[in-house]
Design an enzyme around this catalytic site. Structure first.
Site, PDB file in Angstrom:
ATOM      1  CB  CYS D  78      -0.866   0.078   1.257  1.00 54.51           C
ATOM      2  SG  CYS D  78      -2.076  -1.212   1.428  1.00 54.51           S
ATOM      3  CG  HIS D  96      -5.781  -0.843   3.064  1.00 51.95           C
ATOM      4  ND1 HIS D  96      -6.878  -0.615   2.279  1.00 51.95           N
ATOM      5  CD2 HIS D  96      -5.285  -2.054   2.695  1.00 51.95           C
ATOM      6  CE1 HIS D  96      -7.052  -1.641   1.455  1.00 51.95           C
ATOM      7  NE2 HIS D  96      -6.099  -2.526   1.689  1.00 51.95           N
ATOM      8  CG  HIS D  98      -8.271  -5.916   4.066  1.00 52.21           C
ATOM      9  ND1 HIS D  98      -7.631  -7.062   3.688  1.00 52.21           N
ATOM     10  CD2 HIS D  98      -7.844  -4.962   3.230  1.00 52.21           C
ATOM     11  CE1 HIS D  98      -6.817  -6.798   2.667  1.00 52.21           C
ATOM     12  NE2 HIS D  98      -6.928  -5.530   2.369  1.00 52.21           N
ATOM     13  CD  GLU D 121     -26.644  15.123  12.607  1.00 51.99           C
ATOM     14  OE1 GLU D 121     -27.498  15.469  11.756  1.00 51.99           O
ATOM     15  OE2 GLU D 121     -26.024  15.934  13.320  1.00 51.99           O
TER      16      GLU D 121
END
Lengths: 213, 213, 213, 213
Positions: D78, D96, D98, D121
């Protein structure tokens, strides 16, 4: 209850409630909130902070319907709503839930001004409520800013149809839930969230006719 | 088992069960309850309190089917039901669940007097139950007051169709689940809640024909 | 890995896994189980006990495919299945899940001998599996007694279609999930349970055409 | 924020986030990840490890868009995506996920390049977002290798339609979610996961017309 505890113990109890609300998914993403009344003073959790991290020294204090005595952090936009519930219903503690089931329960009500809950033993967990009577929870529309809800909440609180409710649902938003003290507010928080999840699941089951198979 | 532990250890074990039941969502909002038998004495958790906070000194003690020996708090309305299960089924521990899946499981039964569960390995977690036999859990109607359920529970307990069940489901309400001791009641609590969730999800899957896609 | 840790550390690691499996709902009601291989010895958790309470001294030890060296408690009925997976797939650790999503995933497979999973990044969490290939998990029928599954599991393990699976699903029952060591078995446990929940929710979403709204 | 904390405190805060992400189901099976920027340096969690076990000494450090200064473990695939988000959006922390709801939310979007969220909201929990405006979260296709997503993420980040999003959804995969610092990334993580779960449940409720019953 509140008057018998020192201010500090009330703050500690509110912190514990906030951690619990976070763990239940009712106060994530800095959402949700809580307040308690000690005599004519209101103790308010700060806004826009991670609620599970709130410490006793983080609370604001103000006279009910009056001026701030302490304000270490920005006051919650919910403050006038919390005060309205304390004034109109003599609540000792008011919580604001950003849980997912209050939103789904308000969806179930559609455009009706009430969510009607019946046929569930847990209704007995709402003060003075019986399990063989329909319970009407007022549902109001959301507004761009939270304090704009105050007058609508006030109106819902005095509506005879919802006189026995300790909760106001706000569409797309969440719920205000209260009790005469922190412990009753805790009970009502758990009871209403159970009821909302139960009626949503039951609606799903009925839509798919699960019960007749 | 119960007789081998001191009263105090039994109380500690019941407190642990209550905290666990709360964490699983089976005893929230002060709902649910638990009791154990030590010889001819019954140890009872208090009613109308937050169950996860119960301490060993909070329990009442009474002779099975007889008088109270200790009663620090109001006795649970479930007491006659707990006693009926101890007397009729020789249970050493009985829990009362206010979980959401017992309610959904009772919904699945519709008006039938039993919920029939079959085709799940976890049935083997119910004492003397096999995974290739249908298991019948009696389902009774709820009543305005809990003690009004006693005679109906007694009748369900002696019904040959549900002779192998360690659970009575109460529509709109929850379940009574028991075992010969606290550990077996714990196992049955977990097993029945698994089974109820499994059959509800399976009914949902079948209604939507998920398995054929 | 296993050989580098002392037996005691392996037992502690297995206890930690069992507590974790219980917390995830994969080993409730005394269901589920776990084992690890240290050289040619197999370390086995006891059967019919609350798995989250298992202590290091509770494990049995036997020669892989041979005699017991220690057996403080009744051996698990899964033992021949655990050994088959260790022998055929050179697994260092094998877990048996009684979770609800393995059961639902097997339901999704219907009568097919495989559950085919595709289109999910988490497939990459299965050793040597890619996210753009279909992954086939063998699904076998349940049997009255667990050891009756052994030959069917052995057959599934050598089936070329499921050669890349680290899991065997058992209809109405659960799953066997393994890895080269305890850490890989932990990863596979989490990955497969995620995949099973994901495919079930996706099947639900597709049945209701949620994606096109 | 990042610059005011020592590197070590940032690493501790990232470890806390990873444990939290694991507990929420957003980083199980070694999936997911996190990074933070301290000045022009990027602190990166290791890849392919159980994220809830990551310790402060396990992080890699590199110049933003430049060379590694420390690399005790393999760098996350990543990394170029984390850097792109830091560079294009001035993010101080990027996570990140999952989780299962990002995958379901992306499913809801179908083939559309955005998931549009409105009428909740909790949208106000996204920085500068209002509850009466539609919020567009970009949705991109997954790729066999994570770094192949970098150019597509870059494109999504500069798309005017998704200018107010602090999240990129990846079909079949998960989400990148960020903030100006670790605390804002935490808030956005919780808010977006709430929103994804809310819209999925709402789509389900609408498909079954639950609201009109």
């Amino acid at each position: 209850m509140a008057e018998e505890l020192s201010h500090y113990k009330v703050r500690e109890a509110l912190c514990e409630r906030l951690r619990d609300m976070y763990a239940h998914g009712w106060a994530t993403g800095t959402g949700g909130g809580i307040s308690a009344r000690v005599g004519d003073e209101v103790i308010l959790a700060p806004t826009s902070v991670h609620k599970e991290r709130v410490q006793p020294s983080d609370f604001s204090v103000k006279k009910l319907g009056g001026a701030y005595l302490e304000q270490p952090f920005k006051a919650s936009q919910c403050t006038p709503i919390f005060e309205a519930i304390m004034q109109v219903r003599d609540a000792g503690a008011v919580a604001h839930s950003h849980g997912i089931y209050p939103v789904r329960a308000a969806d179930l009500a559609g455009r009706k001004p009430y969510l009607t809950i019946a046929g569930l033993e847990m209704l007995k967990g709402v003060k003075d409520c019986k399990n063989d009577q329909a319970h009407h929870v007022p549902v109001i529309n959301n507004a761009p800013e939270e304090d704009q809800l105050t007058s609508v909440v006030r109106k819902a609180l005095t509506d005879p149809m919802s006189a026995k409710a300790y909760c106001v649902l706000v569409r797309n938003h969440g719920a205000y839930i209260w009790g005469k003290d922190i412990d009753e507010a805790k009970r009502h928080l758990e009871i209403y969230h159970f009821l909302f999840e139960a009626v949503w699941g039951r609606a799903l089951g009925r839509a798919l006719k699960l019960g007749s198979r």
